[in-house]
Scaffold this motif. Sequence first.
Motif, PDB file in Angstrom:
ATOM      1  N   THR A 376       0.827  -1.213   0.000  1.00 46.59           N
ATOM      2  CA  THR A 376       0.000   0.000   0.000  1.00 46.59           C
ATOM      3  C   THR A 376       0.856   1.256   0.000  1.00 46.59           C
ATOM      4  N   ASP A 377       1.836   1.296   0.882  1.00 39.46           N
ATOM      5  CA  ASP A 377       2.666   2.492   0.990  1.00 39.46           C
ATOM      6  C   ASP A 377       3.511   2.708  -0.265  1.00 39.46           C
ATOM      7  N   SER A 378       4.023   1.632  -0.857  1.00 39.57           N
ATOM      8  CA  SER A 378       4.840   1.767  -2.070  1.00 39.57           C
ATOM      9  C   SER A 378       4.018   2.335  -3.219  1.00 39.57           C
ATOM     10  N   LEU A 379       2.793   1.861  -3.373  1.00 34.57           N
ATOM     11  CA  LEU A 379       1.951   2.360  -4.458  1.00 34.57           C
ATOM     12  C   LEU A 379       1.571   3.822  -4.252  1.00 34.57           C
ATOM     13  N   ARG A 380       1.352   4.229  -3.016  1.00 38.05           N
ATOM     14  CA  ARG A 380       1.053   5.646  -2.760  1.00 38.05           C
ATOM     15  C   ARG A 380       2.233   6.532  -3.148  1.00 38.05           C
ATOM     16  N   LEU A 381       3.445   6.065  -2.824  1.00 40.56           N
ATOM     17  CA  LEU A 381       4.628   6.844  -3.176  1.00 40.56           C
ATOM     18  C   LEU A 381       4.820   6.895  -4.687  1.00 40.56           C
ATOM     19  N   MET A 382       4.568   5.791  -5.375  1.00 42.07           N
ATOM     20  CA  MET A 382       4.698   5.771  -6.833  1.00 42.07           C
ATOM     21  C   MET A 382       3.660   6.678  -7.489  1.00 42.07           C
ATOM     22  N   LEU A 383       2.471   6.705  -6.927  1.00 43.20           N
ATOM     23  CA  LEU A 383       1.428   7.586  -7.453  1.00 43.20           C
ATOM     24  C   LEU A 383       1.804   9.046  -7.232  1.00 43.20           C
ATOM     25  N   GLU A 384       2.428   9.313  -6.091  1.00 47.52           N
ATOM     26  CA  GLU A 384       2.889  10.680  -5.810  1.00 47.52           C
ATOM     27  C   GLU A 384       3.993  11.093  -6.781  1.00 47.52           C
ATOM     28  N   ALA A 385       4.887  10.126  -7.093  1.00 50.68           N
ATOM     29  CA  ALA A 385       5.958  10.424  -8.051  1.00 50.68           C
ATOM     30  C   ALA A 385       5.398  10.647  -9.453  1.00 50.68           C
ATOM     31  N   GLN A 386       4.329   9.966  -9.790  1.00 47.85           N
ATOM     32  CA  GLN A 386       3.740  10.116 -11.115  1.00 47.85           C
ATOM     33  C   GLN A 386       3.001  11.447 -11.263  1.00 47.85           C
ATOM     34  N   THR A 387       2.309  11.873 -10.202  1.00 43.83           N
ATOM     35  CA  THR A 387       1.462  13.075 -10.298  1.00 43.83           C
ATOM     36  C   THR A 387       2.110  14.312  -9.709  1.00 43.83           C
ATOM     37  N   GLY A 388       3.096  14.117  -8.833  1.00 44.98           N
ATOM     38  CA  GLY A 388       3.696  15.255  -8.143  1.00 44.98           C
ATOM     39  C   GLY A 388       2.874  15.762  -6.981  1.00 44.98           C
ATOM     40  N   LYS A 389       1.804  15.026  -6.628  1.00 44.48           N
ATOM     41  CA  LYS A 389       0.928  15.441  -5.536  1.00 44.48           C
ATOM     42  C   LYS A 389       0.776  14.297  -4.532  1.00 44.48           C
ATOM     43  N   PRO A 390       0.667  14.615  -3.232  1.00 48.88           N
ATOM     44  CA  PRO A 390       0.392  13.559  -2.236  1.00 48.88           C
ATOM     45  C   PRO A 390      -0.921  12.853  -2.564  1.00 48.88           C
ATOM     46  N   VAL A 391      -0.943  11.557  -2.380  1.00 47.94           N
ATOM     47  CA  VAL A 391      -2.131  10.771  -2.726  1.00 47.94           C
ATOM     48  C   VAL A 391      -3.286  11.124  -1.816  1.00 47.94           C
ATOM     49  N   CYS A 392      -3.018  11.182  -0.531  1.00 44.49           N
ATOM     50  CA  CYS A 392      -4.085  11.499   0.414  1.00 44.49           C
ATOM     51  C   CYS A 392      -3.448  12.093   1.660  1.00 44.49           C
ATOM     52  N   ALA A 393      -4.122  13.072   2.177  1.00 44.91           N
ATOM     53  CA  ALA A 393      -3.666  13.663   3.431  1.00 44.91           C
ATOM     54  C   ALA A 393      -4.388  12.962   4.566  1.00 44.91           C
ATOM     55  N   ASP A 394      -5.572  13.469   4.903  1.00 43.25           N
ATOM     56  CA  ASP A 394      -6.340  12.835   5.976  1.00 43.25           C
ATOM     57  C   ASP A 394      -7.229  11.712   5.453  1.00 43.25           C
ATOM     58  N   ASP A 395      -7.482  11.675   4.148  1.00 46.48           N
ATOM     59  CA  ASP A 395      -8.442  10.716   3.601  1.00 46.48           C
ATOM     60  C   ASP A 395      -8.025   9.270   3.823  1.00 46.48           C
ATOM     61  N   CYS A 396      -6.713   9.004   3.835  1.00 43.93           N
ATOM     62  CA  CYS A 396      -6.236   7.627   3.926  1.00 43.93           C
ATOM     63  C   CYS A 396      -5.946   7.196   5.354  1.00 43.93           C
ATOM     64  N   GLN A 397      -6.108   8.089   6.290  1.00 45.27           N
ATOM     65  CA  GLN A 397      -5.802   7.730   7.671  1.00 45.27           C
ATOM     66  C   GLN A 397      -6.993   7.043   8.319  1.00 45.27           C
ATOM     67  N   ALA A 398      -6.698   6.119   9.205  1.00 48.59           N
ATOM     68  CA  ALA A 398      -7.773   5.448   9.945  1.00 48.59           C
ATOM     69  C   ALA A 398      -8.500   6.485  10.802  1.00 48.59           C
ATOM     70  N   PRO A 399      -9.835   6.462  10.809  1.00 55.30           N
ATOM     71  CA  PRO A 399     -10.577   7.451  11.598  1.00 55.30           C
ATOM     72  C   PRO A 399     -10.321   7.273  13.084  1.00 55.30           C
ATOM     73  N   SER A 400     -10.292   8.378  13.777  1.00 58.61           N
ATOM     74  CA  SER A 400     -10.101   8.345  15.222  1.00 58.61           C
ATOM     75  C   SER A 400     -11.463   8.410  15.901  1.00 58.61           C
ATOM     76  N   HIS A 401     -11.744   7.424  16.711  1.00 55.85           N
ATOM     77  CA  HIS A 401     -13.034   7.387  17.403  1.00 55.85           C
ATOM     78  C   HIS A 401     -12.768   7.262  18.905  1.00 55.85           C
ATOM     79  N   GLY A 402     -13.048   8.292  19.633  1.00 53.32           N
ATOM     80  CA  GLY A 402     -12.840   8.253  21.067  1.00 53.32           C
ATOM     81  C   GLY A 402     -13.840   7.349  21.761  1.00 53.32           C
ATOM     82  N   LEU A 403     -13.441   6.833  22.916  1.00 54.56           N
ATOM     83  CA  LEU A 403     -14.333   5.942  23.655  1.00 54.56           C
ATOM     84  C   LEU A 403     -15.577   6.677  24.138  1.00 54.56           C
ATOM     85  N   LYS A 404     -15.492   7.980  24.280  1.00 59.31           N
ATOM     86  CA  LYS A 404     -16.652   8.734  24.756  1.00 59.31           C
ATOM     87  C   LYS A 404     -17.813   8.679  23.772  1.00 59.31           C
ATOM     88  N   LEU A 405     -17.548   8.311  22.518  1.00 55.87           N
ATOM     89  CA  LEU A 405     -18.603   8.256  21.514  1.00 55.87           C
ATOM     90  C   LEU A 405     -19.388   6.954  21.566  1.00 55.87           C
TER      91      LEU A 405
END
Length: 607
Positions: A376-405
Amino acid sequence: MFRRLRGIPLLGCLLGSIGCHSQPPAPPAIQKGDYGAIIRYLQARIPKDMARENVAGLSIALVNGQELIWARGFGLADKAQGVPVTPNTAFRAGGISKLITATAALQLVEQQRLALDAPIQQTLREFYVRSRFHSDQAEADRAITLRRLLSHQSGLPSEHLRDLHSTYAMGQMPMRVSGVWLSSLPGSQVAYSNLGYSLVGAAIERSSGKSFEAQLQSSLFKPLQMNQSSFLGTGAHLSFRALGYEDGNASTDAQVRDLAAGGLWASPKDLSHYVQMLFAKGSYKGNQVLDSTSIDAMFTQQNTGNALDFDCQMGLGWFLAPCGDEPIGPGVRTYQHSGGGDDFAAQLTLLPDQQLAVIIMANDSNAEEMVVSLSTDSLRLMLEAQTGKPVCADDCQAPSHGLKLRQVPAAVDRKRLGGFYATAWGVFRIKDDHERLFGELAGYDFELLRDDQGWLRAQKKVLGFWLKDLGDLGRIQLDVVKVEGRQILTARSHGQRIAIGERIEAPPLSTVWADTIGTYQVLNTHEPDAPLSGISVRLEEGFLVIRGQLHDEPLTDYILLPVDNAHAVLAGSGYGLGDTVSRQINGLSASGYSFKRTHSPHTPLNF
């Protein structure tokens, strides 16, 4: 059927509370076209990942269109002899073998020696099935087509365990499994089947007039210059093949009966040639290996309309969606297949629109999660090298869910959800206990709470308090939905919904099936590495529960549902479920084995 829990990758992901996703070093920002920065990062990262997971050896290849950007080996192919992994080291490819088998079958379709939608019985005339889904058994035979075999929609059992490690000829398989009971209605859902691909291999032999290996060498491996690739032999036979390791120790290189399903030896460098051929619409170095229409068919979703498949899209051989795995990026189409088992791990993932691919293979049972994360990480880096842009900023991160929810489900909710669920990993028990909802699966106990979106999430008890997340299982969102009259336990992971089980109601239990309670041993088997030595049947809260045994190791529990006085099925649908267990004189039969009773309870049963 009767699987060990290790070797079912999703369970490791769902239950991996420790070490599944330890964080690698943060990748650098990649400038457009700077693949060198990716290589430097991976050269530094991979040895650290291998050391952390105690992985013996690994090989990787990066592909951009018709260019092999990088191929490199790390670690050892044979620790005792000090043999290093090189780009030409071959590994067991496991399930990736099916991509090669599907391609070989499509070549024969082009030559009109096979037909995608004709009954496979036209080629394998001795093969027939039995079905509880059809009143006309001939109709059941006609429903088993090459297209459904290649897309795991044939309804055949996932495995045929008898003689799993035998060396008899592939062409004998159709005769040996003739009369097998279907586990699901053909064309109704994807249920991964190694048995189905074993039959595809036999059909390739029969229609080509050559042995499977000879046909693959002449039609694919030689035209693609896949010089280290073969479906024959073991790692002990040839110096360029890696040995497999489990917990740091060299493992026995078992024979593989279902060669077409999982017997391929190949290097990532060899497989990069295969990927380049796909990217070039079937051409490799000026030689047309496969017609572009066959590639289009391979990458066309075959399971459209199957309600039970939810967000999993299946092509011919290829998974056309992550199916709950972490996506490469928002809106990025991803085709992939993994391979595991026999103490090897592999992943082949390609991005069809960008013509990027990563192939990673390792020779250690500890490597599965590492290989997935690295891919997964290798393909994201290759996609970044192809486009010159980060693949995802917050979109690819696992959501944070606090226990209070999280909230304790309401009483009516707990009553609705409580019960027994049949899953590929065994019986998932959900219980309403002291006004709280608890789950148990494969020995893991946890509380189930509702999050702010209404989904169930798992949470583990530590020192008397419910304060600790269960790793990935805590991030998976669970719920029960009604589909086609069935109560399906689903999970939502990375925005995708997948089916993981089905709620089962306890049926009335007839005397003849109550009398099957006891323990049984396998009869008439001389397999040196038999996957099963016995079974047991017990009664639990009105359910018959069947468990496999491998010597002193208990295997997975399944719910056994009687169909009539002679037959019962492993409850549920999907991988390893729906298989038939039959009553015999003084015993049972399943997956090609006969079992003789060795013990029965003396205590009378109360119904």
